[in-house]
Design an enzyme around this catalytic site. Structure first.
Site, PDB file in Angstrom:
ATOM      1  N   SER A  87      23.806  24.196  11.836  1.00 43.48           N
ATOM      2  CA  SER A  87      24.399  25.495  11.504  1.00 43.48           C
ATOM      3  C   SER A  87      24.059  26.525  12.571  1.00 43.48           C
ATOM      4  CB  SER A  87      23.813  25.947  10.165  1.00 43.48           C
ATOM      5  OG  SER A  87      24.059  27.312   9.950  1.00 43.48           O
ATOM      6  N   TYR A 111      16.637  28.473   5.167  1.00 45.73           N
ATOM      7  CA  TYR A 111      17.787  27.569   5.372  1.00 45.73           C
ATOM      8  C   TYR A 111      17.913  27.212   6.860  1.00 45.73           C
ATOM      9  CZ  TYR A 111      22.641  26.144   6.030  1.00 45.73           C
ATOM     10  OH  TYR A 111      23.784  25.477   6.427  1.00 45.73           O
ATOM     11  N   LYS A 115      17.244  23.544   8.943  1.00 45.78           N
ATOM     12  CA  LYS A 115      18.214  22.887   9.833  1.00 45.78           C
ATOM     13  C   LYS A 115      17.583  22.648  11.205  1.00 45.78           C
ATOM     14  CE  LYS A 115      21.794  22.500   7.161  1.00 45.78           C
ATOM     15  NZ  LYS A 115      22.435  21.232   6.876  1.00 45.78           N
TER      16      LYS A 115
HETATM   17  N1  LIG Z   1      30.088  25.902   4.759  1.00 48.73           N
HETATM   18  C1  LIG Z   1      29.634  26.420   5.911  1.00 48.73           C
HETATM   19  O1  LIG Z   1      30.092  27.480   6.369  1.00 48.73           O
HETATM   20  C2  LIG Z   1      28.560  25.695   6.701  1.00 48.73           C
HETATM   21  C3  LIG Z   1      28.157  26.253   7.919  1.00 48.73           C
HETATM   22  C4  LIG Z   1      27.172  25.584   8.648  1.00 48.73           C
HETATM   23  C5  LIG Z   1      26.647  24.396   8.181  1.00 48.73           C
HETATM   24  N2  LIG Z   1      27.060  23.888   6.978  1.00 48.73           N
HETATM   25  C6  LIG Z   1      26.453  22.629   6.513  1.00 48.73           C
HETATM   26  O2  LIG Z   1      27.500  21.736   6.185  1.00 48.73           O
HETATM   27  C7  LIG Z   1      27.083  20.862   5.111  1.00 48.73           C
HETATM   28  C8  LIG Z   1      28.096  20.923   3.989  1.00 48.73           C
HETATM   29  O3  LIG Z   1      28.149  22.265   3.509  1.00 48.73           O
HETATM   30  P1  LIG Z   1      29.152  22.728   2.354  1.00 48.73           P
HETATM   31  O4  LIG Z   1      29.408  24.172   2.564  1.00 48.73           O
HETATM   32  O5  LIG Z   1      30.261  21.760   2.244  1.00 48.73           O
HETATM   33  O6  LIG Z   1      28.160  22.650   1.088  1.00 48.73           O
HETATM   34  P2  LIG Z   1      28.316  21.801  -0.265  1.00 48.73           P
HETATM   35  O7  LIG Z   1      27.175  22.252  -1.154  1.00 48.73           O
HETATM   36  O8  LIG Z   1      29.698  21.895  -0.783  1.00 48.73           O
HETATM   37  O9  LIG Z   1      28.064  20.315   0.230  1.00 48.73           O
HETATM   38  C9  LIG Z   1      26.796  19.694   0.230  1.00 48.73           C
HETATM   39  C10 LIG Z   1      26.957  18.321  -0.423  1.00 48.73           C
HETATM   40  O10 LIG Z   1      25.696  17.620  -0.337  1.00 48.73           O
HETATM   41  C11 LIG Z   1      25.406  17.069  -1.616  1.00 48.73           C
HETATM   42  N3  LIG Z   1      23.935  16.966  -1.684  1.00 48.73           N
HETATM   43  C12 LIG Z   1      23.035  17.977  -1.608  1.00 48.73           C
HETATM   44  N4  LIG Z   1      21.784  17.491  -1.687  1.00 48.73           N
HETATM   45  C13 LIG Z   1      21.882  16.136  -1.800  1.00 48.73           C
HETATM   46  C14 LIG Z   1      20.940  15.083  -1.920  1.00 48.73           C
HETATM   47  N5  LIG Z   1      19.624  15.315  -1.959  1.00 48.73           N
HETATM   48  N6  LIG Z   1      21.398  13.800  -2.009  1.00 48.73           N
HETATM   49  C15 LIG Z   1      22.731  13.551  -1.991  1.00 48.73           C
HETATM   50  N7  LIG Z   1      23.676  14.509  -1.874  1.00 48.73           N
HETATM   51  C16 LIG Z   1      23.250  15.798  -1.781  1.00 48.73           C
HETATM   52  C17 LIG Z   1      26.015  18.027  -2.615  1.00 48.73           C
HETATM   53  O11 LIG Z   1      26.255  17.446  -3.894  1.00 48.73           O
HETATM   54  C18 LIG Z   1      27.323  18.410  -1.901  1.00 48.73           C
HETATM   55  O12 LIG Z   1      28.357  17.484  -2.168  1.00 48.73           O
HETATM   56  C19 LIG Z   1      25.673  21.335   4.717  1.00 48.73           C
HETATM   57  O13 LIG Z   1      24.734  20.547   5.390  1.00 48.73           O
HETATM   58  C20 LIG Z   1      25.630  22.761   5.238  1.00 48.73           C
HETATM   59  O14 LIG Z   1      24.313  23.166   5.502  1.00 48.73           O
HETATM   60  C21 LIG Z   1      28.007  24.508   6.228  1.00 48.73           C
END
Ligand SMILES: NC(=O)c1ccc[n+]([C@@H]2O[C@H](COP(=O)([O-])OP(=O)(O)OC[C@H]3O[C@@H](n4cnc5c(N)ncnc54)[C@H](O)[C@@H]3O)[C@@H](O)[C@H]2O)c1
Length: 302
Positions: A87, A111, A115
């Site tokens: 991120s 957070y 990361k």
């Molecule tokens: N959405 C954004 O703008 C953004 C920006 C930068 C990074 N990210 C990263 O992208 C990834 C996805 O983000 P998102 O926004 O889709 O969030 P999200 O919460 O929709 O997706 C995370 C997924 O991981 C699963 N999960 C969490 N902990 C778990 C565990 N211990 N075991 C198995 N599954 C687990 C959740 O059920 C979910 O399906 C994350 O790593 C997040 O940090 C997102």
């Protein structure tokens, strides 16, 4: 194959794919799944910045301990290709814009720290064990697939675009966290990247790791994924109003602690290394998110 504990994920979004329900820290459940694949893309995390400040224990347990457990299972299973959802939060409050991969990484919340910790682990594992990885530093992920069949669901929703669309659709107010930043209109500027552009980068990252698999040494490559162009909160609100045809009622508020005024990527390295660049515009992002929200509401009402 998708492996997810459904803590914040939804079974219906995995339709058409094999879904195994399990936690990344549950080695006994995970290892037989890993035995069936030859590369891993690691998205699982807790991802609310504000919550990470209130409850760092939850974030370090899942994003660091859980992720390290996954990484060790990956290594022990013999997998050597790994793509990680990092991120722009690893940069904290950057001194220079646009942000390159060389910009110093000084996260300002648990957070971002979680990361960064895992990024450091990937670098160590690359050098020591030859586990090759690409660390993709997403800026603000947004938008939905044009099919309208898959898009974002967060509960609670904290992302600006769905909030602005919902405020416009329902006539509710939209809280603006600070309008006195040193930016053109006083609101925060962010780099919004369409999820299909992110998906394209993941496929290319995997191909990059596959093509280099003849190399003996390990390697861990960090790449910014953004458009290189920033939009302010007010510009996003205007885009939402254009998509819905209805006004958004703005309720100005105070700044949130730790919110940098501007976060914009320099995505040049992703182009150099993967031939990747963002194709979707802000209008594409907002109109696809709007279509997804409308279709999803109909589906849920059915
Ligand atoms: N959405 C954004 O703008 C953004 C920006 C930068 C990074 N990210 C990263 O992208 C990834 C996805 O983000 P998102 O926004 O889709 O969030 P999200 O919460 O929709 O997706 C995370 C997924 O991981 C699963 N999960 C969490 N902990 C778990 C565990 N211990 N075991 C198995 N599954 C687990 C959740 O059920 C979910 O399906 C994350 O790593 C997040 O940090 C997102």
């Amino acid at each position: 194959m998708i492996y997810d504990n459904l803590s914040t994920g939804y079974r219906r979004l995995a339709q058409g794919f094999e879904l195994v329900e399990g936690d990344i820290a549950d080695e006994a459940r995970l290892r037989p799944v890993l035995a069936r694949v030859d590369a891993v893309m690691h998205f699982a995390a807790h991802a609310y910045v504000g919550e990470s400040v209130e409850n760092p224990r939850k974030y370090f347990r899942n994003n660091v301990l859980g992720s390290l457990s996954l990484l060790n299972s990956v290594l022990d299973t013999g997998i050597r290709r790994f793509v990680f959802s990092s991120s722009c939060a690893v940069y904290g409050i950057p001194e220079q814009i646009p942000i390159t991969e060389q910009t110093s990484r000084e996260p300002v919340n648990p957070y971002g720290a979680s990361k960064l910790f895992f990024e450091n682990a990937l670098q160590g594992y690359a050098r020591a064990y030859g586990l090759r990885s690409v660390r993709l530093r997403y800026f603000n992920a947004a938008g939905a697939d044009e099919s309208g069949e898959i898009g974002e669901i967060h509960d609670p929703e904290t992302h600006l675009i769905p909030l602005a669309l919902a405020a416009s659709a329902h006539g509710t107010g939209l809280h603006i966290y600070g309008d006195d930043y040193p930016t053109a209109d006083g609101t925060c500027v962010r780099d919004y990247i369409h999820v299909n552009d992110l998906a394209d980068a993941h496929v290319r990252a995997l191909q990059y790791l596959e093509n280099g698999s003849h190399e003996k040494g390990g390697e861990s490559l960090a790449l910014n994924l953004g458009t290189g162009r920033g939009y302010s909160v007010l510009e996003i609100i205007q885009a939402a109003e254009s998509a819905t045809g209805r006004p958004v009622r703005r309720t100005p508020g105070v700044r949130r602690p730790g919110d940098p005024p501007v976060l914009v990527a320099d995505p040049a390295r992703a182009y150099r290394m993967l031939g990747w660049s963002a194709k979707y515009t802000l209008a594409d992002i907002v109109s696809s998110a709007w279509m997804w929200m409308r279709k999803d509401r109909v589906r849920r009402a059915a």
